[in-house]
Design a protein around this motif. Structure first.
Motif, PDB file in Angstrom:
ATOM      1  N   THR A  20       9.528 -11.938   6.179  1.00 22.59           N
ATOM      2  CA  THR A  20       8.284 -12.282   5.403  1.00 22.59           C
ATOM      3  C   THR A  20       7.563 -13.406   6.389  1.00 22.59           C
ATOM      4  O   THR A  20       7.454 -14.317   5.991  1.00 22.59           O
ATOM      5  N   ARG A  54      10.308 -15.889  -4.659  1.00 19.64           N
ATOM      6  CA  ARG A  54      10.754 -14.952  -3.706  1.00 19.64           C
ATOM      7  C   ARG A  54      12.041 -14.117  -4.060  1.00 19.64           C
ATOM      8  O   ARG A  54      12.850 -14.587  -5.222  1.00 19.64           O
ATOM      9  N   ASN A  55      12.513 -13.491  -3.275  1.00 16.17           N
ATOM     10  CA  ASN A  55      13.861 -12.541  -3.609  1.00 16.17           C
ATOM     11  C   ASN A  55      14.824 -13.536  -3.582  1.00 16.17           C
ATOM     12  O   ASN A  55      15.170 -14.558  -2.800  1.00 16.17           O
ATOM     13  N   TYR A  64       9.926 -23.995  -1.319  1.00 18.64           N
ATOM     14  CA  TYR A  64       9.328 -22.435  -0.743  1.00 18.64           C
ATOM     15  C   TYR A  64       8.414 -22.242  -1.409  1.00 18.64           C
ATOM     16  O   TYR A  64       7.990 -22.690  -2.577  1.00 18.64           O
ATOM     17  N   SER A 106      17.551 -14.336  -0.735  1.00 20.52           N
ATOM     18  CA  SER A 106      16.915 -15.085   0.395  1.00 20.52           C
ATOM     19  C   SER A 106      16.999 -16.292  -0.051  1.00 20.52           C
ATOM     20  O   SER A 106      17.372 -17.121   0.911  1.00 20.52           O
ATOM     21  N   ASP A 158      14.847 -15.827  -8.713  1.00 27.32           N
ATOM     22  CA  ASP A 158      15.331 -16.992  -7.852  1.00 27.32           C
ATOM     23  C   ASP A 158      15.569 -18.163  -8.512  1.00 27.32           C
ATOM     24  O   ASP A 158      16.479 -18.977  -8.028  1.00 27.32           O
ATOM     25  N   THR A 206      15.427 -12.699   6.590  1.00 26.86           N
ATOM     26  CA  THR A 206      14.143 -12.479   5.948  1.00 26.86           C
ATOM     27  C   THR A 206      13.135 -11.960   7.256  1.00 26.86           C
ATOM     28  O   THR A 206      13.267 -12.724   8.346  1.00 26.86           O
TER      29      THR A 206
END
Length: 256
Positions: free
Chosen positions: A169, A207-208, A203, A211, A112, A167
């Motif tokens: 999540t 994270r991916n 964030y 995304s 990321d 997403t």
């Protein structure tokens, strides 16, 4: 030599033989897909016309293929494809052939950060109108790309071409929840989208990376302002390439 005058019977037999040969040729072409690249390309056309080749290749000069690399990336393979002149390798550190250096060692868990790195860098690529982010275990067809350039190079809105999803999540109620993002193997976008990316997005945790890019689009450009386009996976190969007498493993050594 005496002249042989065609009779109705001879003409009929000749026409019958010609029709049989033409039918056989069409059947063989359909059975073995000889002309599929030309007849099945839809809006994407082909490069078969010499008069158009120069103009079509000129379009590619406005393209940058953003290509994150690691120690297992086979640059020799990609340098022997049509991609070679348009590749912008994204490296951890400066080195030969690197167009974007993020100046930090990356792992699968920090992709990321690498995505945010190249997203900041491409804002300075003022001579490029379209961008492709491509994984190093993927390939994309040149005619497909040229067709997309023809269609979207002067589009009035930010354009984001991929296989999109949202997403899910719910454990992280932050800025990436519910954002629309593309599949990382391939996504293509225009300069308008690159310029409005919110690269300082915040964030929680790692994270991916795909995304995260979707979050930069959503929060920087606004989903309602973006033209989301579904990719055509007939012209994109991920992890393996299979066509006619070729079967190539594009991910022989697993990166993660």
């Amino acid at each position: 030599m005496a002249n042989v005058k065609p009779t109705r019977r001879r003409v009929f037999v000749a026409l019958l033989i010609s029709a049989f040969m033409a039918t056989s040729l069409l059947f063989a072409a359909g059975r073995y897909g000889y002309w599929q690249a030309y007849t099945d390309a839809g809006i994407f056309g082909n490069l078969s016309s010499r008069s158009n080749m120069g103009a079509e290749y000129a379009m590619l000069e406005k393209l940058a293929i953003i290509f994150p690399v690691n120690k297992n990336t086979d640059m020799q393979f990609y340098q022997n494809t049509w991609l070679r002149n348009y590749l912008y390798p994204v490296c951890d550190w400066p080195g030969p052939g690197c167009k974007i250096a993020c100046n930090r060692t990356s792992t699968y868990q920090t992709l990321d950060i690498k995505t945010k790195c190249f997203s900041r860098a491409i804002k300075r690529f003022e001579d490029k109108e379209l961008f492709i982010k491509l994984d190093d275990d993927a390939l994309v067809d040149i005619n497909y790309v040229i067709g997309l350039i023809k269609k979207y190079q002067r589009h009035h809105k930010p354009v984001y071409i991929s296989d999109h999803q949202r997403t899910k999540t719910r454990d992280f109620p932050d800025s990436l929840n519910g954002v629309r993002y593309g599949n990382g193997k391939f996504y293509m976008f225009n300069r308008k989208l690159a310029q409005c990316l919110k690269t300082d997005i915040k964030y929680r945790g790692s994270r991916n990376e795909d995304s995260v890019f979707g979050g930069m689009v959503s929060h920087g450009c606004g989903e309602d302002n973006v033209e989301y386009v579904q990719e055509d996976d007939r012209w994109i190969w991920h992890k393996e390439y299979t066509s006619k007498n070729k079967h190539i493993d594009l991910a022989f050594i697993k990166n993660h």
